[in-house]
Design an enzyme around this catalytic site. Sequence first.
Site, PDB file in Angstrom:
ATOM      1  N   ARG A 101       4.234  31.825  36.103  1.00 32.68           N
ATOM      2  CA  ARG A 101       5.496  31.197  35.693  1.00 32.68           C
ATOM      3  C   ARG A 101       6.703  32.061  36.031  1.00 32.68           C
ATOM      4  O   ARG A 101       7.736  31.548  36.482  1.00 32.68           O
ATOM      5  CB  ARG A 101       5.454  30.886  34.194  1.00 32.68           C
ATOM      6  CG  ARG A 101       6.718  30.242  33.625  1.00 32.68           C
ATOM      7  CD  ARG A 101       7.276  29.121  34.487  1.00 32.68           C
ATOM      8  NE  ARG A 101       6.291  28.122  34.845  1.00 32.68           N
ATOM      9  CZ  ARG A 101       6.463  27.234  35.816  1.00 32.68           C
ATOM     10  NH1 ARG A 101       7.567  27.263  36.560  1.00 32.68           N
ATOM     11  NH2 ARG A 101       5.528  26.351  36.088  1.00 32.68           N
ATOM     12  N   LYS A 136      30.314  34.268  38.644  1.00 34.28           N
ATOM     13  CA  LYS A 136      29.734  33.186  37.838  1.00 34.28           C
ATOM     14  C   LYS A 136      28.241  33.112  38.117  1.00 34.28           C
ATOM     15  O   LYS A 136      27.748  32.250  38.828  1.00 34.28           O
ATOM     16  CB  LYS A 136      30.433  31.866  38.147  1.00 34.28           C
ATOM     17  CG  LYS A 136      31.897  31.864  37.714  1.00 34.28           C
ATOM     18  CD  LYS A 136      32.595  30.574  38.080  1.00 34.28           C
ATOM     19  CE  LYS A 136      34.061  30.626  37.664  1.00 34.28           C
ATOM     20  NZ  LYS A 136      34.798  29.403  38.065  1.00 34.28           N
ATOM     21  N   LYS A 168      44.173  39.704  38.177  1.00 35.72           N
ATOM     22  CA  LYS A 168      44.226  38.281  37.868  1.00 35.72           C
ATOM     23  C   LYS A 168      45.440  37.966  36.990  1.00 35.72           C
ATOM     24  O   LYS A 168      46.231  38.859  36.667  1.00 35.72           O
ATOM     25  CB  LYS A 168      42.926  37.853  37.182  1.00 35.72           C
ATOM     26  CG  LYS A 168      41.690  38.058  38.070  1.00 35.72           C
ATOM     27  CD  LYS A 168      40.397  37.858  37.322  1.00 35.72           C
ATOM     28  CE  LYS A 168      40.160  36.417  36.937  1.00 35.72           C
ATOM     29  NZ  LYS A 168      39.869  35.575  38.126  1.00 35.72           N
ATOM     30  N   GLU A 198      45.088  38.009  42.794  1.00 34.32           N
ATOM     31  CA  GLU A 198      45.028  36.556  42.633  1.00 34.32           C
ATOM     32  C   GLU A 198      46.442  36.000  42.578  1.00 34.32           C
ATOM     33  O   GLU A 198      47.248  36.414  41.731  1.00 34.32           O
ATOM     34  CB  GLU A 198      44.269  36.221  41.351  1.00 34.32           C
ATOM     35  CG  GLU A 198      44.060  34.755  41.100  1.00 34.32           C
ATOM     36  CD  GLU A 198      43.307  34.520  39.806  1.00 34.32           C
ATOM     37  OE1 GLU A 198      42.063  34.528  39.826  1.00 34.32           O
ATOM     38  OE2 GLU A 198      43.977  34.341  38.761  1.00 34.32           O
ATOM     39  N   ASP A 219      44.617  31.104  44.470  1.00 31.96           N
ATOM     40  CA  ASP A 219      43.915  30.493  43.343  1.00 31.96           C
ATOM     41  C   ASP A 219      44.325  29.038  43.146  1.00 31.96           C
ATOM     42  O   ASP A 219      45.454  28.742  42.740  1.00 31.96           O
ATOM     43  CB  ASP A 219      44.211  31.296  42.072  1.00 31.96           C
ATOM     44  CG  ASP A 219      43.496  30.733  40.857  1.00 31.96           C
ATOM     45  OD1 ASP A 219      42.346  30.298  41.008  1.00 31.96           O
ATOM     46  OD2 ASP A 219      44.103  30.717  39.772  1.00 31.96           O
TER      47      ASP A 219
END
Length: 280
Positions: A101, A136, A168, A198, A219
């Site tokens: 598995r 992500k 950012k 960004e 962005d």
Amino acid sequence: MAGLVPWNLDAMLLQFLNEDLGPFDLTTQGLGELKDRVVQAQIIAKEPGVMAGGPFALRIFKLLDREIQGTIHVAEGAHFLAGTVLLSLSGRAEAILEGERVALNLLARLSGIATRTRELVDLVADLPVRIADTRKTTPGLRLLEKYAVCCGGGTNHRMGLYDCVLIKDNHLALCGSVKEAIFRVRKAVPFTTKIVVECASLEAVAEACEAGADVILLDNMPLEDIRQAVKIVKKRAIVEASGGIGPHNVRLVAEQGVDIISTGYITHHAPWIDLSLRIG
């Protein structure tokens, strides 16, 4: 290998096995002496995809029994069809059943990411642009998932917060301006570190260029603004587009002249390739 492999791979795989096995496999050990029978097994694809993680799957079985023999039939990054034998195994039934598995889950997940990545790569194959991943990713699996992106023909963005500066919107909110943020960060980091900024507006793009950013990250910009941003940068920095990019618009974005397209789609929208392990 198609991408970077963590130095502590065995420790990671043992952790995955420990999660599933615990102190023992009740079912297999309950079979008594049958568990020691030498058997043949195959991992078979039940749907088409792109291979990623074959060496990791084989390593899982070898960690359980060093005498296990295995052959990987499909190279990393290669396409396979439904019904293809991806991996053949020979050895004690106990080790094969205990690793089944974990090996299937990892191979299914990584091959799914490679498959999704190849989908976008193929859509822009004739254009001078690269498809990159993002952060992500699944906690605990990031390095292996980014490896799978490379198997699919993509490229890696930063591995984490530690290997690249990415200024950012929230960093800009603290600093007050792009110029100030770059000035502060550049004083603090090694000279070898790239600085990505960004930008949500063309004004920010111009300011980031003038302040010496290495990469301008556009962005969620509309196509016309992306086109204008590329003209503003004039090759003074790498231009990256990101935000909401998938198969429906990746080519349109690429046609605006950007160098990199980064997208979480190739990891958080990746399928699990359906696989099975058969003994006999």
